[in-house]
Design a protein around this motif. Structure first.
Motif, short mmCIF file in Angstrom:
data_model
loop_
_atom_site.label_atom_id
_atom_site.label_comp_id
_atom_site.label_asym_id
_atom_site.label_seq_id
_atom_site.Cartn_x
_atom_site.Cartn_y
_atom_site.Cartn_z
N VAL A 1 4.14 0.51 2.23
CA VAL A 1 3.98 -0.38 3.38
C VAL A 1 3.47 -1.72 2.89
N TYR A 2 4.12 -2.80 3.34
CA TYR A 2 3.59 -4.13 3.07
C TYR A 2 2.85 -4.60 4.32
N LEU B 1 2.26 5.36 11.35
CA LEU B 1 3.20 4.63 10.52
C LEU B 1 4.53 4.58 11.24
N ALA B 2 5.24 3.46 11.11
CA ALA B 2 6.57 3.35 11.71
C ALA B 2 7.54 2.92 10.63
N ILE C 1 0.85 -1.20 0.00
CA ILE C 1 0.00 0.00 0.00
C ILE C 1 0.88 1.24 0.00
N ARG C 2 0.55 2.18 -0.86
CA ARG C 2 1.30 3.44 -0.95
C ARG C 2 0.56 4.53 -0.20
N TRP C 3 1.22 5.09 0.82
CA TRP C 3 0.65 6.16 1.64
C TRP C 3 1.27 7.48 1.20
N ALA C 4 0.46 8.40 0.76
CA ALA C 4 0.97 9.70 0.30
C ALA C 4 1.35 10.57 1.48
N LEU C 5 2.54 11.19 1.41
CA LEU C 5 2.92 12.18 2.42
C LEU C 5 2.11 13.45 2.18
N ASP C 6 1.70 14.10 3.27
CA ASP C 6 1.00 15.37 3.05
C ASP C 6 2.00 16.40 2.52
N ALA C 7 1.49 17.51 2.04
CA ALA C 7 2.33 18.48 1.32
C ALA C 7 3.52 18.95 2.16
N LYS C 8 3.33 19.17 3.47
CA LYS C 8 4.40 19.69 4.33
C LYS C 8 5.48 18.63 4.61
N SER C 9 5.13 17.36 4.40
CA SER C 9 6.06 16.28 4.75
C SER C 9 6.89 15.78 3.58
N THR D 1 9.10 -3.61 3.50
CA THR D 1 9.57 -2.39 2.85
C THR D 1 10.30 -1.47 3.81
N GLY D 2 10.49 -1.92 5.04
CA GLY D 2 11.11 -1.06 6.04
C GLY D 2 10.12 -0.09 6.65
N ALA D 3 8.81 -0.35 6.43
CA ALA D 3 7.76 0.52 6.98
C ALA D 3 6.54 -0.32 7.29
N ILE D 4 5.85 0.03 8.38
CA ILE D 4 4.61 -0.67 8.74
C ILE D 4 3.56 0.37 9.10
N PHE D 5 2.29 -0.03 9.06
CA PHE D 5 1.29 0.82 9.69
C PHE D 5 0.85 0.11 10.97
N GLY D 6 0.65 0.89 12.01
CA GLY D 6 0.29 0.32 13.30
C GLY D 6 -1.21 0.31 13.51
N CYS D 7 -1.76 -0.88 13.77
CA CYS D 7 -3.17 -1.02 14.16
C CYS D 7 -3.17 -1.55 15.58
N PRO D 8 -3.19 -0.68 16.58
CA PRO D 8 -3.00 -1.11 17.97
C PRO D 8 -4.02 -2.13 18.46
N SER D 9 -5.24 -2.07 17.97
CA SER D 9 -6.26 -2.96 18.51
C SER D 9 -6.05 -4.41 18.07
N GLY D 10 -5.25 -4.63 17.00
CA GLY D 10 -5.11 -5.98 16.48
C GLY D 10 -3.71 -6.55 16.57
#
Length: 874
Positions: free
Chosen positions: A251-252, A265-266, A233-241, A339-348
């Protein structure tokens, strides 16, 4: 009359010499009989064999001797896994060259193994540090290079600061080096890699066909290869980032269904975005450096405190552009995984939940049990990781996680970011390429040359082997090859200019990844004779420790496939049957209590028993010794029994017999002095019974008895032949031993009275005794030869066929049937197998428990299923 006691010290040396002179166990590749290859994992020449070796090699020897007796051409070789750090450590500590230390140890251990009477083909012996062996390994390396199976790249590595060398991920145990025990660090080095990942799918799927491997080993390999089906999944950085040209984060994930539970995201400290963000943030730069210094093993990551650093950057949620999430650098994310990146879903996910709670991030439950209440279900301290139903997930609510996965996948595949789909299904593997570079001397030199003009160039095969120099110094840690004044300097084979040899040597697991193939023709100039190797391989029965389930066994499976690609083999799997034996354990003994106590060896202790209580005293002083727990034999706790002492006291056959008899071979065996003494008494009993009966049996013709008193002898012997053969086929050695004890008990009385016996009994006893000797021969080969000689048998018992059993003698004459009353079992009836229905009914009605229920009344009905079951209807 009484005979002399059996003297194993004399008999065992005699038969070992005779076998050796007759070259009885040397194997010809041209033998027309069916081949059978039995192999125990070859030992590291550390100095002396231990009781674990005795057990391992005794098991393999039983299989080898049994299969020879069954008519197979058996290959049963021995060699030495001889490269490695211990030799260099010895060189530094004892001022002795690794080669000298290694070959001295090999000589000692070879002598010890020979004293066990193992039926090994010593003519094929080699050590992996022999130039002749690692020459062929260098040839294989160059073949792999030519076929694109080797790569050289810069990567994060596990660095052992004590051994000062790189370790593969598999060699890091609980964050520490597998040999030194030192805490592992991360370093960036340019390394040589074998492309084991080219075979990811094949290595995984082929496990299903290894049905003669333990399930636990196959599961461990499946988990290590770690196939997962998920989404990129490709997460777009917001304009300032969007700094330094970075506009998105890939993120895989295996759980796109939980996207609405995402709260951060981590990324790894080495992620390009982390490096860019740290350029103007000294605190983040320092945090990144701290992460790099930590261990890289999964165990280290799991046990380390989960720490993160908020970069200040934010990404847009892929399913809602108005929702942004913070981007952290986290110490539990590595560039080498996904990919060296994850998204965190704390509940799961518990790790994500701990992280979110630590940094005050949102926790939104998105999966609950099917019978849960979405209005009240929440997650606080424990993540919910089971299946269920989606909640708090907008258009996914009410779906199963599997259905939600598909729905999210469809949406993301139809959305685009930067001209590409925002999400795509992808299969990922946990397995990484095998880094084989080691910064040490005592290993196989990597045959590559570094030229400033031509780059990295292979050593021409005609210039092989690249030999290790003997004149090296071990006055300080590090790789002596780097410091050698001349060895590394060589001309480039392409341009002829001055160049440098590769000073890294190969991981020692390379040496053991193909040795089984070399054994098939160790005299060949090529690494194998493909025709011969394909004839013998795969190994029919491989025996060794469970600790090699991932490292050695997985690497060997890769190597076999790589050797197939380059034409040295035509098989894919190296080992058809695998058996992982248990350890040898022993009580521990301590003089004094607690931390101040000192460990003492079993040889220093005398065990006493009175009033049902055991106590231990120090032989030298009589002081009481504390009896501790039963643990794996180890030098640190001194609970080690020396095989030489056991063989000197009792003989090799006693040690072998006890190791095979005490417990199922896959479980640990507890070595006890009482157990060894019991095994020795059995050796003496067998010798006494056979040697005293020998004068009568010598002139007898072996023949089975089918009726009369002698029939019991023949039936017992023939049934034992059948059962022991089946037990050995299943490696159930302890069961086979138990049956042989029973047969000796049956034979004891008739053998002791053999002088008074009739001709039929003498003939039956001779046959049964011949059978007994043939059955103990794989387990106690010296005793078997001595007994065979006492009976004036021809040739070697080790060369005789496995005895045949007569079907007519193994059929039970009685049958035991369960007896039911009104459909409920109340007992059993044992009766002649050929009894007719009326006889069976009459016998059933005479049973006491039947009479009690009938109380003098006739039964309404008696239903008999012949030789199966009886049902009395009262």
């Amino acid at each position: 009359m009484a005979t002399e006691r059996y003297n194993p010290r004399v008999a065992e040396k005699h038969w070992q010499k005779v076998w050796d002179e007759a070259k009885l166990f040397e194997t010809s590749n041209d033998d027309p009989r069916d081949p059978y290859y039995v192999l125990e994992m070859f030992p590291y020449p550390s100095g002396r064999i231990h009781m674990g070796h005795v057990r391992n090699y005794a098991m393999g020897d039983v299989v080898a001797r049994y299969k020879r007796a069954k008519g197979f051409n058996v290959l049963h070789p021995m060699g030495w896994d001889a490269f490695g750090m211990p030799a260099e450590n010895a060189a530094m500590q004892n001022k002795v060259h690794p080669k000298e230390w290694t070959y001295q140890n090999i000589a000692t251990m070879r002598s010890q193994l020979k004293s066990m009477g193992l039926s090994l083909d010593w003519s094929r012996e080699f050590a992996t540090c022999d130039v002749e062996y690692y020459h062929r390994q260098q040839m294989l390396f160059l073949d792999f290079v030519e076929k694109g199976l080797v790569t050289r790249k810069s990567s994060k590595v596990n660095w052992d600061p004590e051994d000062m060398t790189v370790l593969a991920n598999e060699q890091v145990i609980d964050g520490r080096g597998w040999r030194s025990g030192a805490l592992v660090e991360q370093r960036e080095l340019t390394q040589w890699f074998f492309k084991i990942t080219d075979f990811n799918e094949e290595l995984l799927s082929a496990l299903d066909g290894l049905d003669q491997w333990p399930d636990k080993v196959r599961l461990m390999q499946r988990n290590w290869i770690g196939k997962s089906e998920g989404m990129l999944i490709r997460w777009a950085l917001d304009a300032k980032s969007q700094i330094g040209g970075e506009t998105e984060v890939e993120v895989y994930t295996t759980r796109p269904d939980t996207l609405f539970g995402a709260s951060f995201l981590a990324i790894a400290a080495d992620h390009p975005l982390a490096k860019k963000a740290a350029e103007n943030n000294p605190a983040l730069a320092e945090f990144n450096d701290e992460c790099r210094r930590a261990g890289t093993s999964l165990a280290a990551l799991e046990t380390a405190e989960k720490r993160g650093f908020d970069t200040g950057l934010r990404v847009k949620h892929p399913l809602d552009e108005t929702w942004t999430l913070p981007v952290y650098v986290a110490n539990f994310v590595l560039m080498d995984y996904g990919t060296g990146a994850i998204f965190g879903c704390p509940s799961g996910d518990q790790r994500d939940l701990d992280f979110a709670n630590k940094y005050g991030l949102p926790v939104v439950a998105v999966v609950m049990p099917e019978d849960g209440d979405a209005a009240t279900f929440q997650i606080t301290e424990t993540a919910y990781v089971d299946d269920g139903v989606m909640i708090n997930s907008r258009f996914l609510d009410g779906l199963s996680p599997a259905a939600a996965f598909d729905e999210v996948a469809k949406r993301l595949e139809s959305q685009s970011i930067g001209g590409r789909p925002q999400g795509e299904r992808k299969v990922n593997f946990r397995l990484r390429d095998w880094g084989i570079s080691r910064q040490r001397y005592w290993g196989c030199p990597i045959p590559m040359i570094h030229c400033d003009d031509c780059g990295v160039v292979p050593v021409p095969k005609a210039d092989l082997p690249v030999k290790l120099p003997d004149d090296v110094e071990f006055d300080r840690p590090g790789n002596p090859l780097d410091r050698h004044p001349t060895w590394r300097h060589v001309n480039c084979p392409q341009c002829g200019k001055a160049a440098r040899r590769e000073t890294d040597t190969m991981d020692t697991f390379v040496d053991s990844s193909w040795y089984f193939a070399r054994f098939t023709a160790p005299w060949e100039n090529e690494p194998t004779d493909p025709k011969v190797a394909n004839h013998w391989l795969p190994v029919d029965q491989y025996i060794g420790g469970i600790e090699h389930a991932i490292l050695h066994l997985l690497y060997s499976r890769f190597f076999t496939r790589a050797m197939k690609v380059v034409g040295h083999l035509d098989i894919s799997e190296p080992f058809k049957g695998l058996f992982t034996q248990g350890m040898v354990v022993h009580e521990t003994y301590r003089l004094g209590t607690g931390a101040n106590g000192s460990w003492v060896t079993p040889a220093e202790v005398r065990l006493e028993e009175s009033d049902g209580k055991r106590r231990a005293v120090l032989i030298a002083t009589g002081d009481e010794v504390e009896i501790g727990s039963i643990e794996k034999m180890s030098k640190s706790k001194k609970n080690v029994v020396d095989p030489d002492d056991i063989i000197a006291s009792y003989g090799a056959d006693t040690a072998r017999w006890f190791m095979l008899s005490d417990s199922p071979p896959e479980r640990d065996v507890i070595w006890t002095e009482a157990g060894a003494e019991g095994a020795h008494r059995f050796v003496q009993r067998v010798w006494r019974l056979i040697s005293e009966a020998a004068p009568v049996l010598q002139g007898a013709t072996a023949a089975p008895a089918f009726d009369g008193d002698a029939a019991a002898i023949s039936k017992a012997a023939h049934r034992t032949v059948k059962a022991v053969g089946e037990d050995i086929e299943k490696l159930a050695f302890n069961k086979a031993v138990a049956r042989l004890y029973e047969l000796v008990n049956v034979l004891a009385a008739p053998l002791q009275k053999i002088g008074e016996a009739d001709a039929a009994t003498i003939a039956a006893c001779r046959e049964a005794t011949d059978m007994l000797i043939a059955m103990i021969a794989p387990m106690m080969p010296h005793l078997a030869e001595e007994c065979w000689k006492a009976l004036k048998g021809s040739g070697f018992i080790a060369d005789k066929a496995w005895p045949h059993y007569n079907d007519a003698l193994i059929v039970e004459n009685t049958v035991t049937m369960p007896v039911q009353i009104n459909g409920k079992k109340r007992g059993d009836l044992t009766i002649a197998r050929d009894a007719d229905q009326l006889t069976v009914e009459k016998a059933a009605l005479e049973l006491d428990f039947v009479k009690v229920v009938l109380n003098g009344n006739p039964p309404k009905k008696v239903i008999i299923v012949p030789q199966r079951i009886i049902n009395v209807v009262a």
